[in-house]
Enzyme design. Structure first.
Site, PDB file in Angstrom:
ATOM      1  N   LYS A  12     -43.054  40.882 -14.426  1.00  0.00           N
ATOM      2  CA  LYS A  12     -43.939  41.243 -15.539  1.00  0.00           C
ATOM      3  C   LYS A  12     -43.336  42.357 -16.411  1.00  0.00           C
ATOM      4  CE  LYS A  12     -48.347  40.003 -13.281  1.00  0.00           C
ATOM      5  NZ  LYS A  12     -49.675  40.560 -12.888  1.00  0.00           N
ATOM      6  N   TYR A  52     -53.294  32.419 -18.238  1.00  0.00           N
ATOM      7  CA  TYR A  52     -54.275  33.067 -17.360  1.00  0.00           C
ATOM      8  C   TYR A  52     -55.691  32.521 -17.566  1.00  0.00           C
ATOM      9  CZ  TYR A  52     -51.537  36.803 -15.053  1.00  0.00           C
ATOM     10  OH  TYR A  52     -50.689  37.524 -14.244  1.00  0.00           O
ATOM     11  N   ASN A 115     -48.677  45.520 -12.111  1.00  0.00           N
ATOM     12  CA  ASN A 115     -48.275  45.345 -10.711  1.00  0.00           C
ATOM     13  C   ASN A 115     -46.977  44.557 -10.541  1.00  0.00           C
ATOM     14  OD1 ASN A 115     -49.257  42.859 -11.328  1.00  0.00           O
ATOM     15  ND2 ASN A 115     -50.993  42.914  -9.918  1.00  0.00           N
ATOM     16  N   HIS A 118     -45.924  38.351 -10.668  1.00  0.00           N
ATOM     17  CA  HIS A 118     -46.927  37.295 -10.492  1.00  0.00           C
ATOM     18  C   HIS A 118     -46.368  36.254  -9.539  1.00  0.00           C
ATOM     19  CE1 HIS A 118     -49.762  34.032 -11.416  1.00  0.00           C
ATOM     20  NE2 HIS A 118     -48.689  33.249 -11.376  1.00  0.00           N
ATOM     21  N   GLU A 129     -48.170  25.929 -13.144  1.00  0.00           N
ATOM     22  CA  GLU A 129     -47.460  27.088 -13.699  1.00  0.00           C
ATOM     23  C   GLU A 129     -45.979  26.795 -13.928  1.00  0.00           C
ATOM     24  OE1 GLU A 129     -50.515  30.412 -11.783  1.00  0.00           O
ATOM     25  OE2 GLU A 129     -48.428  30.412 -11.136  1.00  0.00           O
TER      26      GLU A 129
HETATM   27  N1  UDP Z   1     -55.936  42.259 -12.695  1.00  0.00           N
HETATM   28  C1  UDP Z   1     -56.414  43.397 -13.319  1.00  0.00           C
HETATM   29  N2  UDP Z   1     -57.578  43.961 -12.863  1.00  0.00           N
HETATM   30  C2  UDP Z   1     -58.258  43.471 -11.795  1.00  0.00           C
HETATM   31  C3  UDP Z   1     -57.766  42.314 -11.152  1.00  0.00           C
HETATM   32  C4  UDP Z   1     -56.601  41.726 -11.628  1.00  0.00           C
HETATM   33  O1  UDP Z   1     -55.820  43.871 -14.281  1.00  0.00           O
HETATM   34  O2  UDP Z   1     -59.287  44.034 -11.411  1.00  0.00           O
HETATM   35  C5  UDP Z   1     -54.706  41.631 -13.193  1.00  0.00           C
HETATM   36  C6  UDP Z   1     -53.511  41.896 -12.287  1.00  0.00           C
HETATM   37  O3  UDP Z   1     -52.370  42.106 -13.103  1.00  0.00           O
HETATM   38  C7  UDP Z   1     -53.377  40.598 -11.508  1.00  0.00           C
HETATM   39  C8  UDP Z   1     -53.831  39.581 -12.545  1.00  0.00           C
HETATM   40  O4  UDP Z   1     -54.875  40.230 -13.246  1.00  0.00           O
HETATM   41  O5  UDP Z   1     -52.045  40.418 -11.069  1.00  0.00           O
HETATM   42  C9  UDP Z   1     -54.348  38.284 -11.980  1.00  0.00           C
HETATM   43  O6  UDP Z   1     -55.363  38.571 -11.039  1.00  0.00           O
HETATM   44  P1  UDP Z   1     -55.398  37.856  -9.626  1.00  0.00           P
HETATM   45  O7  UDP Z   1     -56.701  38.179  -8.995  1.00  0.00           O
HETATM   46  O8  UDP Z   1     -55.050  36.413  -9.791  1.00  0.00           O
HETATM   47  O9  UDP Z   1     -54.256  38.630  -8.801  1.00  0.00           O
HETATM   48  P2  UDP Z   1     -52.826  38.143  -8.286  1.00  0.00           P
HETATM   49  O10 UDP Z   1     -52.933  36.673  -7.982  1.00  0.00           O
HETATM   50  O11 UDP Z   1     -51.844  38.440  -9.380  1.00  0.00           O
HETATM   51  O12 UDP Z   1     -52.573  38.966  -7.061  1.00  0.00           O
HETATM   52 MG    MG Z   2     -53.638  35.100  -9.106  1.00  0.00          MG
END
Ligand code: UDP
Ligand code: MG
Length: 136
Positions: A12, A52, A115, A118, A129
């Site tokens: 990212k 997303y 974070n 992805h 994806e």
């Molecule tokens: N995210 C965020 N706030 C939250 C939860 C998620 O900004 O409270 C962002 C974070 O960058 C995350 C992405 O949204 O990686 C997608 O969320 P998901 O729950 O799918 O997490 P991931 O699969 O990336 O662990």
């Molecule tokens: Mg996710």
């Protein structure tokens, strides 16, 4: 029985910006992932919204799409035995503060939104994806 899978990984913007590309790729390779394809690109906001879309009803959706389209990203197809779960384990929890020691998000993530990586979360989403970025 063997279960070789492919999954989509994204480095990212926060990690690309800090020049962590090679360090993160080395972690994948040291964990026996093959990088089958990769490219560097920048999404526009519409494309990030499409990527997303599963999160469109979430309160963080707009910020998330702004962020993913804020700078260059590296997208990769990773291949390994049970690649999808293996990559999720190696990435660590969504919130770097809750991620296990040694995971990519623990090592490099700055916050729940920035974070660093992805990874696809299921075989169905991995297909969707991979197709999103590498449609042939
Ligand atoms: N995210 C965020 N706030 C939250 C939860 C998620 O900004 O409270 C962002 C974070 O960058 C995350 C992405 O949204 O990686 C997608 O969320 P998901 O729950 O799918 O997490 P991931 O699969 O990336 O662990
Ligand atoms: Mg996710």
């Amino acid at each position: 029985m063997s279960n070789i899978e492919q999954t989509l990984s994204i480095i990212k913007p926060d990690a690309v910006e800090r020049n962590l590309e090679n360090e993160i790729k080395t972690i994948f390779q040291n964990n026996n992932f093959k990088i089958l394809k990769e490219k560097k690109l920048k999404l526009n906001k519409d494309e990030a919204e499409q990527f997303y879309k599963v999160h469109e009803t979430k309160p963080f959706y707009n910020d998330l799409c702004e962020y993913l389209s804020s700078g260059p990203i590296i997208v990769m197809i990773l291949e390994k035995e049970n690649a999808i779960k293996s990559n999720r384990d190696l990435m660590g929890a969504t919130d770097p503060n809750k991620a296990e020691n040694g995971t990519i998000r623990k090592l490099f993530g700055k916050s729940i939104d920035k974070n660093s990586v992805h990874g696809s979360d299921s075989p169905e989403n991995a297909k969707i994806e991979i197709n999103f970025f590498f449609k042939t």
